[in-house]
Motif scaffolding. Structure first.
Motif, PDB file in Angstrom:
ATOM      1  N   ALA A 117     -21.975 -25.341  -5.145  1.00 22.36           N
ATOM      2  CA  ALA A 117     -20.628 -25.169  -5.702  1.00 22.36           C
ATOM      3  C   ALA A 117     -20.461 -23.761  -6.260  1.00 22.36           C
ATOM      4  O   ALA A 117     -21.250 -23.324  -7.100  1.00 22.36           O
ATOM      5  N   VAL A 118     -19.448 -23.046  -5.758  1.00 21.86           N
ATOM      6  CA  VAL A 118     -19.136 -21.712  -6.285  1.00 21.86           C
ATOM      7  C   VAL A 118     -18.049 -21.893  -7.346  1.00 21.86           C
ATOM      8  O   VAL A 118     -16.973 -22.417  -7.057  1.00 21.86           O
ATOM      9  N   VAL A 119     -18.375 -21.468  -8.559  1.00 23.28           N
ATOM     10  CA  VAL A 119     -17.498 -21.689  -9.713  1.00 23.28           C
ATOM     11  C   VAL A 119     -17.164 -20.328 -10.325  1.00 23.28           C
ATOM     12  O   VAL A 119     -18.006 -19.429 -10.345  1.00 23.28           O
ATOM     13  N   SER A 152     -23.602 -14.914  -8.456  1.00 20.14           N
ATOM     14  CA  SER A 152     -23.106 -14.551  -7.129  1.00 20.14           C
ATOM     15  C   SER A 152     -21.842 -13.705  -7.264  1.00 20.14           C
ATOM     16  O   SER A 152     -21.302 -13.551  -8.358  1.00 20.14           O
ATOM     17  N   THR A 153     -21.383 -13.174  -6.155  1.00 16.13           N
ATOM     18  CA  THR A 153     -20.205 -12.300  -6.161  1.00 16.13           C
ATOM     19  C   THR A 153     -19.282 -12.699  -5.032  1.00 16.13           C
ATOM     20  O   THR A 153     -19.728 -12.873  -3.893  1.00 16.13           O
ATOM     21  N   GLY A 154     -17.994 -12.855  -5.333  1.00 19.55           N
ATOM     22  CA  GLY A 154     -17.026 -13.222  -4.304  1.00 19.55           C
ATOM     23  C   GLY A 154     -16.822 -12.087  -3.314  1.00 19.55           C
ATOM     24  O   GLY A 154     -16.703 -10.927  -3.719  1.00 19.55           O
ATOM     25  N   GLY A 155     -16.799 -12.427  -2.039  1.00 21.11           N
ATOM     26  CA  GLY A 155     -16.669 -11.411  -0.988  1.00 21.11           C
ATOM     27  C   GLY A 155     -15.346 -10.681  -1.038  1.00 21.11           C
ATOM     28  O   GLY A 155     -15.274  -9.487  -0.728  1.00 21.11           O
ATOM     29  N   LEU A 156     -14.269 -11.373  -1.433  1.00 28.09           N
ATOM     30  CA  LEU A 156     -12.958 -10.721  -1.447  1.00 28.09           C
ATOM     31  C   LEU A 156     -12.715  -9.975  -2.755  1.00 28.09           C
ATOM     32  O   LEU A 156     -12.426  -8.784  -2.749  1.00 28.09           O
ATOM     33  N   LEU A 157     -12.853 -10.668  -3.861  1.00 28.79           N
ATOM     34  CA  LEU A 157     -12.521 -10.056  -5.153  1.00 28.79           C
ATOM     35  C   LEU A 157     -13.630  -9.135  -5.655  1.00 28.79           C
ATOM     36  O   LEU A 157     -13.406  -8.307  -6.531  1.00 28.79           O
ATOM     37  N   ARG A 158     -14.835  -9.319  -5.147  1.00 30.22           N
ATOM     38  CA  ARG A 158     -16.012  -8.555  -5.623  1.00 30.22           C
ATOM     39  C   ARG A 158     -16.214  -8.758  -7.125  1.00 30.22           C
ATOM     40  O   ARG A 158     -16.568  -7.835  -7.842  1.00 30.22           O
ATOM     41  N   GLU A 159     -15.911  -9.966  -7.579  1.00 34.03           N
ATOM     42  CA  GLU A 159     -16.124 -10.295  -8.989  1.00 34.03           C
ATOM     43  C   GLU A 159     -17.215 -11.337  -9.104  1.00 34.03           C
ATOM     44  O   GLU A 159     -17.417 -12.138  -8.190  1.00 34.03           O
ATOM     45  N   GLY A 160     -17.854 -11.343 -10.263  1.00 36.88           N
ATOM     46  CA  GLY A 160     -18.947 -12.284 -10.475  1.00 36.88           C
ATOM     47  C   GLY A 160     -18.458 -13.721 -10.473  1.00 36.88           C
ATOM     48  O   GLY A 160     -17.423 -14.024 -11.062  1.00 36.88           O
ATOM     49  N   ASN A 161     -19.178 -14.588  -9.778  1.00 36.04           N
ATOM     50  CA  ASN A 161     -18.977 -16.024  -9.940  1.00 36.04           C
ATOM     51  C   ASN A 161     -20.366 -16.650 -10.027  1.00 36.04           C
ATOM     52  O   ASN A 161     -21.373 -15.934 -10.008  1.00 36.04           O
ATOM     53  N   VAL A 162     -20.424 -17.944 -10.173  1.00 30.81           N
ATOM     54  CA  VAL A 162     -21.723 -18.609 -10.356  1.00 30.81           C
ATOM     55  C   VAL A 162     -21.860 -19.699  -9.305  1.00 30.81           C
ATOM     56  O   VAL A 162     -20.932 -20.478  -9.087  1.00 30.81           O
ATOM     57  N   GLN A 201      -4.886 -17.183  -5.043  1.00 27.42           N
ATOM     58  CA  GLN A 201      -5.241 -18.284  -5.932  1.00 27.42           C
ATOM     59  C   GLN A 201      -6.755 -18.500  -5.849  1.00 27.42           C
ATOM     60  O   GLN A 201      -7.277 -18.653  -4.742  1.00 27.42           O
ATOM     61  N   VAL A 202      -7.425 -18.485  -6.960  1.00 27.02           N
ATOM     62  CA  VAL A 202      -8.886 -18.655  -6.969  1.00 27.02           C
ATOM     63  C   VAL A 202      -9.262 -19.971  -7.637  1.00 27.02           C
ATOM     64  O   VAL A 202      -8.759 -20.300  -8.699  1.00 27.02           O
ATOM     65  N   GLY A 203     -10.138 -20.694  -6.986  1.00 23.43           N
ATOM     66  CA  GLY A 203     -10.662 -21.933  -7.573  1.00 23.43           C
ATOM     67  C   GLY A 203      -9.694 -23.081  -7.435  1.00 23.43           C
ATOM     68  O   GLY A 203      -8.795 -22.983  -6.651  1.00 23.43           O
ATOM     69  N   GLY A 204      -9.976 -24.106  -8.189  1.00 25.36           N
ATOM     70  CA  GLY A 204     -11.062 -24.523  -9.026  1.00 25.36           C
ATOM     71  C   GLY A 204     -12.447 -24.137  -8.577  1.00 25.36           C
ATOM     72  O   GLY A 204     -12.976 -23.108  -9.000  1.00 25.36           O
ATOM     73  N   ALA A 205     -13.069 -24.902  -7.669  1.00 28.17           N
ATOM     74  CA  ALA A 205     -14.415 -24.583  -7.223  1.00 28.17           C
ATOM     75  C   ALA A 205     -14.465 -24.749  -5.705  1.00 28.17           C
ATOM     76  O   ALA A 205     -13.684 -25.504  -5.143  1.00 28.17           O
ATOM     77  N   THR A 206     -15.380 -24.003  -5.074  1.00 27.57           N
ATOM     78  CA  THR A 206     -15.599 -24.162  -3.637  1.00 27.57           C
ATOM     79  C   THR A 206     -16.905 -24.926  -3.463  1.00 27.57           C
ATOM     80  O   THR A 206     -17.953 -24.466  -3.925  1.00 27.57           O
ATOM     81  N   VAL A 207     -16.825 -26.094  -2.834  1.00 29.19           N
ATOM     82  CA  VAL A 207     -17.996 -26.991  -2.801  1.00 29.19           C
ATOM     83  C   VAL A 207     -18.438 -27.289  -1.362  1.00 29.19           C
ATOM     84  O   VAL A 207     -17.611 -27.573  -0.499  1.00 29.19           O
ATOM     85  N   PHE A 208     -19.721 -27.192  -1.129  1.00 21.75           N
ATOM     86  CA  PHE A 208     -20.328 -27.567   0.149  1.00 21.75           C
ATOM     87  C   PHE A 208     -21.327 -28.697  -0.134  1.00 21.75           C
ATOM     88  O   PHE A 208     -22.040 -28.650  -1.143  1.00 21.75           O
ATOM     89  N   VAL A 209     -21.404 -29.674   0.772  1.00 28.36           N
ATOM     90  CA  VAL A 209     -22.414 -30.739   0.629  1.00 28.36           C
ATOM     91  C   VAL A 209     -23.278 -30.733   1.892  1.00 28.36           C
ATOM     92  O   VAL A 209     -22.756 -30.881   2.998  1.00 28.36           O
TER      93      VAL A 209
END
Ligand code: 2BA
Length: 109
Positions: A6-8, A32-42, A92-100
């Motif tokens: 999950a990218v949060v 981690s860092t978002g590819g588009l915004l180049r901002e820190g995420n977790v 629009q960013v988030g809530g979260a991007t989730v992979f299972v």
């Protein structure tokens, strides 16, 4: 067994951590860092049984806000240098991007 990735957003990650811990889920977090915004995420890595996946996604979703952010978009080629004016675009960013993912094998050695 499943692996939930999950990218949060950075601003939400403490709340997500606390909520997961409270419910007894085990996880690892990676900066981690978002590819588009180049901002820190977790990015959360959560190994779990299939039956827990929906509950985990619910917890993550409940603590991840959707936000609007401006991003400067540059044309693919910047020529000649100095004539390019970046145009800010709202995303629009988030809530979260989730992979299972299915886990083929799990060992603690
Ligand atoms: P970023 O790459 O910084 O993306 C921030 C937001 O920009 C995205 O929010 C989305 O609304 C927009 N965006 C990014 N790339 C786009 C594109 N090619 N076309 C249109 N809009 C785009 P979210 O979708 O909520 O994603 C938040 C963060 O989750 C992303 O940060 C990235 O770090 C991760 N992420 C999202 N989708 C992913 C994917 N398919 N694979 C890996 N990571 C992903």
């Amino acid at each position: 067994m499943k692996l939930v990735i999950a990218v949060v957003q950075d601003k939400d990650h403490r709340k997500v951590m606390d909520a997961l811990l409270e419910r007894g889920y085990q996880f690892t977090i990676v900066a981690s860092t978002g590819g588009l915004l180049r901002e820190g995420n977790v990015t959360f890595l959560i190994g779990t049984e299939k039956e827990q996946v929906d509950g985990i996604i619910e917890v993550i979703g409940a603590h991840s806000k959707t936000r609007e952010q401006l991003v400067n978009v540059f044309p693919p080629t910047i020529e000649p240098i100095g004539t390019c004016i970046p145009s800010p675009v709202k995303v629009q960013v988030g809530g979260a991007t989730v992979f299972v993912l299915n886990v083929e094998r799990f060992e603690k050695l």
